[in-house]
Design a protein around this motif. Sequence first.
Motif, short mmCIF file in Angstrom:
data_model
loop_
_atom_site.label_atom_id
_atom_site.label_comp_id
_atom_site.label_asym_id
_atom_site.label_seq_id
_atom_site.Cartn_x
_atom_site.Cartn_y
_atom_site.Cartn_z
N TYR A 211 0.84 -1.21 0.00
CA TYR A 211 0.00 0.00 0.00
C TYR A 211 0.87 1.26 0.00
O TYR A 211 0.79 2.09 -0.91
CB TYR A 211 -0.92 -0.02 1.22
CG TYR A 211 -2.09 0.94 1.16
CD1 TYR A 211 -1.89 2.30 0.98
CD2 TYR A 211 -3.39 0.48 1.29
CE1 TYR A 211 -2.95 3.18 0.92
CE2 TYR A 211 -4.48 1.35 1.23
CZ TYR A 211 -4.25 2.70 1.05
OH TYR A 211 -5.31 3.56 0.99
N ASP A 212 1.70 1.40 1.01
CA ASP A 212 2.48 2.62 1.16
C ASP A 212 3.59 2.73 0.13
O ASP A 212 3.87 3.81 -0.40
CB ASP A 212 3.08 2.69 2.57
CG ASP A 212 2.00 2.77 3.65
OD1 ASP A 212 0.89 3.22 3.34
OD2 ASP A 212 2.26 2.34 4.79
N GLY A 213 4.25 1.58 -0.16
CA GLY A 213 5.32 1.60 -1.15
C GLY A 213 4.82 1.91 -2.54
O GLY A 213 5.40 2.73 -3.27
N GLY A 214 3.72 1.27 -2.95
CA GLY A 214 3.15 1.55 -4.26
C GLY A 214 2.70 2.99 -4.37
O GLY A 214 2.90 3.66 -5.41
N TRP A 215 2.08 3.50 -3.32
CA TRP A 215 1.60 4.88 -3.30
C TRP A 215 2.77 5.85 -3.52
O TRP A 215 2.70 6.74 -4.38
CB TRP A 215 0.94 5.15 -1.95
CG TRP A 215 0.14 6.41 -1.84
CD1 TRP A 215 0.63 7.67 -1.81
CD2 TRP A 215 -1.28 6.51 -1.74
NE1 TRP A 215 -0.40 8.57 -1.68
CE2 TRP A 215 -1.59 7.89 -1.63
CE3 TRP A 215 -2.32 5.58 -1.72
CZ2 TRP A 215 -2.89 8.36 -1.51
CZ3 TRP A 215 -3.61 6.05 -1.59
CH2 TRP A 215 -3.89 7.41 -1.49
N GLY A 216 3.84 5.67 -2.75
CA GLY A 216 4.97 6.58 -2.85
C GLY A 216 5.76 6.44 -4.13
O GLY A 216 6.10 7.43 -4.79
N ILE A 217 6.06 5.20 -4.52
CA ILE A 217 6.85 4.96 -5.74
C ILE A 217 6.09 5.44 -6.97
O ILE A 217 6.67 6.04 -7.88
CB ILE A 217 7.19 3.47 -5.86
CG1 ILE A 217 8.18 3.08 -4.75
CG2 ILE A 217 7.77 3.14 -7.22
CD1 ILE A 217 8.43 1.59 -4.66
N GLY A 218 4.79 5.17 -7.00
CA GLY A 218 3.99 5.62 -8.14
C GLY A 218 4.05 7.12 -8.32
O GLY A 218 4.20 7.62 -9.45
N ALA A 219 3.93 7.86 -7.24
CA ALA A 219 3.95 9.32 -7.33
C ALA A 219 5.31 9.83 -7.82
O ALA A 219 5.38 10.74 -8.64
CB ALA A 219 3.62 9.93 -5.97
N ILE A 220 6.38 9.20 -7.33
CA ILE A 220 7.72 9.63 -7.73
C ILE A 220 7.96 9.38 -9.21
O ILE A 220 8.42 10.25 -9.96
CB ILE A 220 8.78 8.91 -6.88
CG1 ILE A 220 8.70 9.38 -5.42
CG2 ILE A 220 10.18 9.16 -7.43
CD1 ILE A 220 9.54 8.57 -4.47
N ILE A 221 7.65 8.16 -9.67
CA ILE A 221 7.88 7.80 -11.07
C ILE A 221 6.99 8.61 -12.00
O ILE A 221 7.42 9.09 -13.05
CB ILE A 221 7.67 6.29 -11.28
CG1 ILE A 221 8.73 5.50 -10.50
CG2 ILE A 221 7.73 5.93 -12.77
CD1 ILE A 221 8.56 4.00 -10.59
N PHE A 222 5.72 8.78 -11.63
CA PHE A 222 4.79 9.53 -12.46
C PHE A 222 5.28 10.96 -12.65
O PHE A 222 5.18 11.53 -13.74
CB PHE A 222 3.40 9.52 -11.83
CG PHE A 222 2.32 10.09 -12.70
CD1 PHE A 222 1.58 9.27 -13.53
CD2 PHE A 222 2.02 11.45 -12.69
CE1 PHE A 222 0.57 9.79 -14.34
CE2 PHE A 222 1.02 11.98 -13.48
CZ PHE A 222 0.29 11.14 -14.31
N GLY A 223 5.80 11.55 -11.56
CA GLY A 223 6.29 12.92 -11.66
C GLY A 223 7.41 13.05 -12.67
O GLY A 223 7.51 14.05 -13.39
N ALA A 224 8.27 12.02 -12.76
CA ALA A 224 9.36 12.04 -13.73
C ALA A 224 8.83 11.80 -15.15
O ALA A 224 9.28 12.43 -16.11
CB ALA A 224 10.39 10.98 -13.37
N VAL A 225 7.86 10.89 -15.28
CA VAL A 225 7.33 10.54 -16.60
C VAL A 225 6.52 11.68 -17.20
O VAL A 225 6.64 11.99 -18.39
CB VAL A 225 6.47 9.25 -16.52
CG1 VAL A 225 5.72 9.01 -17.83
CG2 VAL A 225 7.34 8.05 -16.18
N VAL A 226 5.69 12.31 -16.38
CA VAL A 226 4.77 13.31 -16.91
C VAL A 226 5.51 14.52 -17.47
O VAL A 226 5.01 15.20 -18.38
CB VAL A 226 3.77 13.75 -15.82
CG1 VAL A 226 4.43 14.67 -14.80
CG2 VAL A 226 2.56 14.43 -16.44
N ALA A 227 6.72 14.77 -16.98
CA ALA A 227 7.50 15.90 -17.49
C ALA A 227 7.84 15.71 -18.97
O ALA A 227 7.97 16.69 -19.71
CB ALA A 227 8.77 16.06 -16.67
N GLY A 228 7.98 14.45 -19.39
CA GLY A 228 8.34 14.20 -20.78
C GLY A 228 7.19 13.80 -21.67
O GLY A 228 7.29 13.91 -22.90
#
Length: 389
Positions: free
Chosen positions: A346-363
């Motif tokens: 729960y917590d790991g997916g929540w945090g990792i998803g937000a971090i990766i999405f932030g990097a992906v959405v920039a491009g």
Amino acid sequence: MTTTCEIPVVDVPAAQRLVTGQFAQLLAMVFGSGLSMYLLTSVVPLYLAASGSGGIGAGLSTGAMMLSAVGVELVVPRMLARWGYRVVLGLGLILLGAPSLILLLTASLPIVLAVCVIRGAGLAILVVGAVALVAEVAPSHRRGEAFGVYGLAVGLPAVIGLPLGVHLTNLIGFDALFVLAAVASLAGLVTVSAMPQTTSVEEQHVKVLGGLRGSGLLMPTFVFAAVTVAAGISVTFLPLAVAKDKHSLVATALLMQAITAPAARWLAGRYADRIGPAKLLAPALVFAAAGAGALVLIGSTVAIVVGSTLFGIGFGAAQNLTLTLMYNRVPKSRYGQVSALWNLAYDGGWGIGAIIFGAVVAGTGYPLAFGLTAAVVAVAVVPAVQSLP
């Protein structure tokens, strides 16, 4: 002459009460601690921003709490085996509630982050300990329903606390809200004496990541993590993806997600007890993937509201089904391990998803990034179908 015969009393398992006095007090504890958490989830970032720490400080406060929770979740099963439920849950309530009072004294970023770390540790103790205890006190043939009721007790504070916390800052101010959050958690200490002093089995499996091969726990753990990745992304980035003049739309969408998730969690539990959680898991993931995929049409009001609603249904159902499936596959000695694994997902997916999405959405931009998120959830349908008997 009169003869009497004794009619034997037969215990009927189906007649066992689900919400006993002990279970009710556990639910009250969960509700209060959840309210303490959600009242400050959005308020602490506002408090830091108002004090000059800006967006960086706001992001760090959430990250510090989640990372702390993930780290402590690894050791909670060992704590339960050594000290029992009363001591451990009482410690969790204190760590989650009491540090809020420190915020009355200062808005210094390092101190606020330290408060978030301590509160994250308390949160980890409470979520892992409470889930493991639900599995112990609930009748085994009604475990799914018990997790559904627990899900309502966990979900309602989010529905109430997230909007109420922000609203109350304008009515009573930050200081009064910090006190309220502390009281909401510390009040749960009156219920601790009703909890079991020790776990029900002497030998506990205390290594969270040990003995997973062949346990049947890996599939539901990874499947649930895929869904929580999307959950963290929707809550974090939906407000940023929608135009500023449509914030009421975002509030409506997130409210629908917050309402449907606990309702679906309860309903999934009721039906899982009858037909088995494995049969319902794939349909739940389809709902979640469809909801996440709808956000590709980020300019459509209907797509945002319907997508958030569908995702809430799938997310809530997946919470119950994965948890029930995991508990059904292990003996009592591994209940603490299951609770820790599930909360790590729960917590790991929540945090990792937000971090990766932030990097992906920039491009890529938001539509494509949301599409990739939906694909992650959709891929999880495959192992869920393959696990069917």
